[in-house]
Design a protein around this motif. Structure first.
Motif, short mmCIF file in Angstrom:
data_model
loop_
_atom_site.label_atom_id
_atom_site.label_comp_id
_atom_site.label_asym_id
_atom_site.label_seq_id
_atom_site.Cartn_x
_atom_site.Cartn_y
_atom_site.Cartn_z
N LEU A 88 -35.01 20.98 0.81
CA LEU A 88 -34.34 19.69 0.74
C LEU A 88 -35.33 18.66 1.26
N LEU A 89 -35.76 17.76 0.40
CA LEU A 89 -36.95 16.95 0.68
C LEU A 89 -36.65 15.46 0.61
N ASP A 90 -36.86 14.77 1.73
CA ASP A 90 -36.77 13.31 1.75
C ASP A 90 -38.00 12.73 1.07
N LEU B 85 -45.98 26.75 -5.43
CA LEU B 85 -45.23 27.84 -4.80
C LEU B 85 -43.95 28.17 -5.57
N ASN B 86 -43.57 27.26 -6.48
CA ASN B 86 -42.38 27.48 -7.31
C ASN B 86 -41.10 27.63 -6.50
N VAL B 87 -41.02 26.87 -5.41
CA VAL B 87 -39.79 26.85 -4.61
C VAL B 87 -38.92 25.71 -5.13
N PRO B 88 -37.64 25.96 -5.43
CA PRO B 88 -36.77 24.88 -5.90
C PRO B 88 -36.69 23.74 -4.88
N VAL B 89 -36.61 22.51 -5.38
CA VAL B 89 -36.59 21.32 -4.52
C VAL B 89 -35.44 20.41 -4.93
N ILE B 90 -34.69 19.95 -3.94
CA ILE B 90 -33.71 18.87 -4.13
C ILE B 90 -34.19 17.68 -3.31
N PHE B 91 -34.46 16.57 -3.97
CA PHE B 91 -34.80 15.35 -3.25
C PHE B 91 -33.53 14.73 -2.67
N ILE C 126 -36.68 9.40 -12.11
CA ILE C 126 -37.47 9.99 -13.20
C ILE C 126 -38.73 10.65 -12.65
N THR C 127 -39.38 9.97 -11.68
CA THR C 127 -40.57 10.56 -11.06
C THR C 127 -40.26 11.89 -10.42
N GLY C 128 -39.15 11.94 -9.68
CA GLY C 128 -38.77 13.19 -9.03
C GLY C 128 -38.56 14.32 -10.01
N PHE C 129 -37.85 14.05 -11.09
CA PHE C 129 -37.58 15.10 -12.07
C PHE C 129 -38.84 15.49 -12.84
N GLU C 130 -39.70 14.51 -13.13
CA GLU C 130 -40.94 14.83 -13.84
C GLU C 130 -41.86 15.71 -12.99
N ASP D 85 -35.33 20.00 -8.86
CA ASP D 85 -34.14 20.58 -9.46
C ASP D 85 -32.95 19.64 -9.40
N ASP D 86 -32.97 18.71 -8.44
CA ASP D 86 -31.88 17.75 -8.31
C ASP D 86 -32.38 16.57 -7.49
N TYR D 87 -31.60 15.48 -7.50
CA TYR D 87 -32.00 14.24 -6.82
C TYR D 87 -30.72 13.60 -6.30
N ILE D 88 -30.56 13.57 -4.99
CA ILE D 88 -29.33 13.08 -4.36
C ILE D 88 -29.64 11.79 -3.60
N ILE D 89 -28.79 10.78 -3.81
CA ILE D 89 -29.00 9.48 -3.19
C ILE D 89 -28.22 9.40 -1.87
N LYS D 90 -28.89 8.91 -0.82
CA LYS D 90 -28.21 8.62 0.44
C LYS D 90 -27.44 7.30 0.31
#
Length: 219
Positions: free
Chosen positions: A50-52, A70-76, A87-91, A95-100
């Motif tokens: 889970l990445l800020d 490393l091919n570890v799944p990432v959720i921003f 778009i940058t995150g997904f490119e 795997d997902d992008y969650i807004i605070k």
């Protein structure tokens, strides 16, 4: 359950996320900057990050480029809500992008989706003499198979994935059967009663006064 690395420099948010990860049974690791991630990734087999995006050293996009091999799944998880940033995150392969700000139940649901998609989550759950295999949709009590209806199993899956968290009847309806399910909250009560009876979980599934239910479980 899964090993999840939380990379978030705001301590209150990091604490909120990790507290809820622990409640539902995940193992977590904390990093407050991109630089702190390396040693954790070197020594642990991480299932999800889970990445800020807005970190004090490298930003999250730079971190993603550094570690995506490393091919570890990432959720921003970020306050950066522009279309360009998403778009940058997904490119970059997120795997997902969650807004605070976000609802913690939504975060947990998205985590479950990503873990299932990547088939890296242990899908077993044991409570007393009940053994649940989520992926295979099989349940055993004292070694004997238990037959649940599709609706009962869907509700059980939501309770397991959100164990130790109090859920309203409305939220259980939404998570288990979706907004399109045409019924009222009494439907939840009926299915909870059936789960308690079939699994012998009169004590495990707690009624929360004027709210809903909570599945109590260790770990």
């Amino acid at each position: 359950m899964a090993k999840i690395l939380v990379v978030e420099d705001e301590k209150p948010i990091s604490d909120l996320i990790t507290m809820n990860l622990k409640l539902v049974g995940h193992q977590f690791f904390k990093a407050f900057s991109g630089a702190e991630m390396g040693p954790i990734l070197d020594r642990e087999k991480i299932d999800l990050i889970l990445l800020d995006v807005m970190l004090p050293d490298l930003n999250g996009f730079e971190v993603m480029k550094r570690y995506r091999h490393l091919n570890v799944p990432v959720i921003f998880i970020t306050a950066k809500d522009s279309l360009v940033d998403r778009i940058t995150g997904f490119e970059l392969g997120a795997d997902d992008y969650i807004i605070k700000p976000f609802e913690i139940l939504e975060l947990l649901a998205r985590i479950n989706v990503v873990l299932r998609r990547n088939a890296r989550e242990h899908d077993g759950f044991i409570a007393g003499d009940v053994d649940v295999h989520l992926a295979a949709r099989k349940i055993y009590k004292s070694g004997q198979p238990v037959e649940l209806t599709a609706r009962e199993f869907e509700l059980l899956e939501v309770l397991i994935q959100n164990r130790n968290i109090a859920l309203s009847r409305e939220k259980l309806l939404e998570l288990a059967w979706g907004y399109e399910f045409e019924g009222d909250t009494r439907t939840v009560d009926v299915h909870i009663s059936q789960l308690r009876k079939k699994l012998g979980w009169e004590e495990q599934i707690k009624t929360i006064y004027k709210l809903g239910y909570r599945l109590e479980a260790e770990g």
